[in-house]
Design a protein around this motif. Structure first.
Motif, mmCIF file in Angstrom:
data_model
loop_
_atom_site.group_PDB
_atom_site.id
_atom_site.type_symbol
_atom_site.label_atom_id
_atom_site.label_comp_id
_atom_site.label_asym_id
_atom_site.label_seq_id
_atom_site.Cartn_x
_atom_site.Cartn_y
_atom_site.Cartn_z
ATOM 1 N N LEU A 71 26.280 60.390 46.079
ATOM 2 C CA LEU A 71 27.153 60.741 44.963
ATOM 3 C C LEU A 71 26.766 60.025 43.674
ATOM 4 N N LEU A 72 26.472 58.722 43.776
ATOM 5 C CA LEU A 72 26.198 57.923 42.582
ATOM 6 C C LEU A 72 24.708 57.771 42.279
ATOM 7 N N LEU A 113 38.114 62.505 57.790
ATOM 8 C CA LEU A 113 37.095 61.655 57.163
ATOM 9 C C LEU A 113 35.885 61.402 58.063
ATOM 10 N N LYS A 114 35.213 62.419 58.492
ATOM 11 C CA LYS A 114 34.023 62.273 59.336
ATOM 12 C C LYS A 114 32.808 62.131 58.420
ATOM 13 N N ILE A 115 32.603 60.925 57.906
ATOM 14 C CA ILE A 115 31.537 60.724 56.920
ATOM 15 C C ILE A 115 30.985 59.303 57.015
ATOM 16 N N ASN A 116 29.705 59.172 56.700
ATOM 17 C CA ASN A 116 29.086 57.857 56.587
ATOM 18 C C ASN A 116 29.291 57.409 55.142
ATOM 19 N N LEU A 117 30.125 56.404 54.940
ATOM 20 C CA LEU A 117 30.511 55.983 53.593
ATOM 21 C C LEU A 117 29.317 55.563 52.748
ATOM 22 N N SER A 118 28.406 54.794 53.309
ATOM 23 C CA SER A 118 27.264 54.319 52.519
ATOM 24 C C SER A 118 26.394 55.482 52.062
ATOM 25 N N ALA A 119 26.138 56.445 52.937
ATOM 26 C CA ALA A 119 25.331 57.616 52.563
ATOM 27 C C ALA A 119 26.069 58.461 51.525
ATOM 28 N N ILE A 174 32.846 53.948 42.197
ATOM 29 C CA ILE A 174 32.953 53.745 43.652
ATOM 30 C C ILE A 174 34.412 53.877 44.067
ATOM 31 N N LYS A 175 35.303 53.199 43.354
ATOM 32 C CA LYS A 175 36.724 53.264 43.684
ATOM 33 C C LYS A 175 37.248 54.695 43.584
ATOM 34 N N THR A 176 36.858 55.392 42.539
ATOM 35 C CA THR A 176 37.284 56.779 42.360
ATOM 36 C C THR A 176 36.781 57.658 43.494
ATOM 37 N N ALA A 177 35.524 57.471 43.877
ATOM 38 C CA ALA A 177 34.950 58.257 44.979
ATOM 39 C C ALA A 177 35.707 58.010 46.278
ATOM 40 N N ILE A 178 36.041 56.763 46.547
ATOM 41 C CA ILE A 178 36.772 56.419 47.776
ATOM 42 C C ILE A 178 38.191 56.980 47.725
#
Length: 186
Positions: A99-100, A88-94, A73-77
Motif C-alpha cells: 500500500l505504501l 481480516l485474512k491478511i499479512n499485515l506487513s505485506a 500506517i495508522k489510517t491503513a490499519i
C-alpha cells in the motif's frame, strides 16, 4: 496539492475537513482518511489558515515526512480493521508494504520512532477496539468475532483482549459501562 492531516479517522471527519476547506475557499478534489487533494496550490499563509481552522476540530496538518508515513500506517490499519467488510485474512506487513510502496522494516522503524509503539501493538489495539464494538452490539458470537478479526481461536482473542483491557470479553460484555475509545485515542 496534497495535504496530510492527523486524526482523520472516520467518515464524519472527512465531511468536516471537506466542509471547512470549502468555507476557506479551497476546492478539495479528494478527501480520504488522513489525506486531502486540493485543486490548487496553496501558500504558506494558506497552510496557516487551514491548520488553525482544522485545529479547532482536533485535526493537525502534518509537514514532517516521518509523521506523514506514521499517519498513513495508522489510517491503513484503521481502514483495514474498522471499515473492511471481509474477515481480516491478511499479512499485515505485506499489506502495508504494498500500500505504501516502502519496505516493512523501514515502515516499522518510522512508526516505532514516531508513535513509541510497534505497528503490531497498534494493530492489536485496533482489533480489540473493534472486538469491543462487536461485543457491545451483541450481534455476533465470540467465535464469530474471533473469525472476523482473524484470531486463530476464541482463546487467542480472549487472551489478547484480557492483556489489553484487563478483563475477559465475557466480563466486558456483562459490564454495563462502555469503555470503548475513539479511534484516534487508540
Amino acid at each position: 496539492m496534497k495535504l496530510h492531516i492527523k486524526n482523520m479517522v472516520c467518515n464524519r471527519c472527512k465531511m468536516v475537513v471537506k466542509a471547512e476547506l470549502e468555507k476557506l475557499g479551497f476546492k478539495p478534489l479528494l478527501v480520504e482518511l488522513g489525506e486531502v487533494s486540493l485543486a490548487e496550490n496553496i501558500t504558506g499563509e494558506d497552510k496557516i489558515r487551514i491548520a488553525e481552522r482544522l485545529n479547532h476540530f482536533g485535526f493537525e496538518l502534518l509537514e514532517d515526512k516521518k509523521t506523514q508515513i506514521s499517519e498513513q500506517i495508522k489510517t491503513a490499519i484503521i481502514n483495514l480493521v474498522h471499515y473492511t467488510k471481509e474477515p481480516l485474512k491478511i499479512n499485515l506487513s505485506a499489506y502495508l508494504s504494498e500500500l505504501l510502496k516502502l519496505e516493512y522494516t523501514g515502515l516499522s522503524s518510522i512508526f516505532s520512532e514516531v508513535e513509541n509503539q510497534t505497528i503490531e501493538k497498534y494493530f492489536i489495539a485496533q482489533k480489540i477496539e473493534k472486538a469491543k464494538e462487536m461485543l457491545t452490539y451483541a450481534e455476533l458470537t465470540l467465535s464469530e468475532i474471533a473469525y472476523q478479526l482473524n484470531y486463530s481461536s476464541v482463546a487467542h482473542l480472549s487472551a489478547q483482549f484480557k492483556k489489553v483491557t484487563g478483563i475477559t470479553p465475557s466480563a466486558y460484555k456483562a459490564a454495563s459501562t462502555d469503555s470503548r475509545k475513539t479511534l484516534d485515542e487508540v
